[in-house]
Design an enzyme around this catalytic site. Structure first.
Site, PDB file in Angstrom:
ATOM      1  N   ASP A 135     -76.553  24.460 -54.793  1.00  0.00           N
ATOM      2  CA  ASP A 135     -75.804  25.603 -54.273  1.00  0.00           C
ATOM      3  C   ASP A 135     -74.541  25.090 -53.608  1.00  0.00           C
ATOM      4  OD1 ASP A 135     -77.630  27.580 -55.076  1.00  0.00           O
ATOM      5  OD2 ASP A 135     -78.837  27.308 -53.267  1.00  0.00           O
ATOM      6  N   ASP A 160     -76.617  32.192 -59.580  1.00  0.00           N
ATOM      7  CA  ASP A 160     -77.092  33.259 -58.691  1.00  0.00           C
ATOM      8  C   ASP A 160     -76.170  34.472 -58.771  1.00  0.00           C
ATOM      9  OD1 ASP A 160     -79.091  31.499 -57.790  1.00  0.00           O
ATOM     10  OD2 ASP A 160     -77.837  30.785 -56.140  1.00  0.00           O
TER      11      ASP A 160
END
Length: 182
Positions: A135, A160
């Site tokens: 991330d 995401d």
């Protein structure tokens, strides 16, 4: 004239339903996967774990490893969750591909599924290759302070984002379908 529902346009042969080919939707999923993986390779190459680079007053590029699911759910569960979430992602991919084959001509629905498929597989690739999801997008606002530490929304990635866009489009598609049915 008969109304078209989710089952309209099905074909039992090949790659094409009577309402369109599902291959362009698979191509969109592949683009999502490639862009997602490219950005993650950049982050892994240029940032060390925990690094943060401010871009604006509310956005940073960071390097975070998520061993769990959304919002780091089950992140500290000892490693078994890696394979659980990998299995869930693969299972979802199989279901989505079947839905794409059945509903390729329903553009908003198929777009949503293609985004979710690409995002899910992008994160599955991370879990298989690294054991965690990379991330790197960190948004923060003071008004988030009561909910998130320091006002920082949990870091996320392009996979995401594609999943979120796809889920939003699925909701919109259903609302439009219900509206048309009235």
């Amino acid at each position: 004239m008969a109304a078209k529902g989710r089952g309209a346009g099905r074909s039992s042969i090949g790659f094409k339903s009577s309402s369109g080919s599902w291959l362009p939707w698979l191509a969109l999923s592949l683009v999502v996967i490639l862009v997602d993986q490219f950005t993650k390779v950049l982050v892994l190459g240029y940032y060390k774990l925990g690094d943060s680079h401010p871009v604006t007053g509310f956005f940073n590029l960071v390097r975070v490893h998520n061993h769990g699911a959304a919002f780091s759910f089950l992140a500290s569960s000892g490693g078994w969750q890696r394979w659980l979430f990998t299995g869930i992602g693969i299972g979802a991919a199989v279901l989505i591909i079947w839905l794409l084959k059945s509903h390729a001509g329903q553009k908003l629905f198929a777009f949503a599924l293609a985004c979710i498929l690409g995002g899910a597989l992008g994160n599955v690739i991370d879990r298989v290759l690294h054991g965690y999801v990379v991330d790197f997008l960190d948004f923060h606002w003071r008004w988030l302070d009561p909910v998130f530490s320091g006002g920082h929304f949990p870091a996320f990635n392009l996979a995401d984002s594609a999943i979120t866009l796809g889920a939003t489009c699925l909701i919109l598609d259903e609302l439009l379908r219900v509206r048309r049915g009235r």
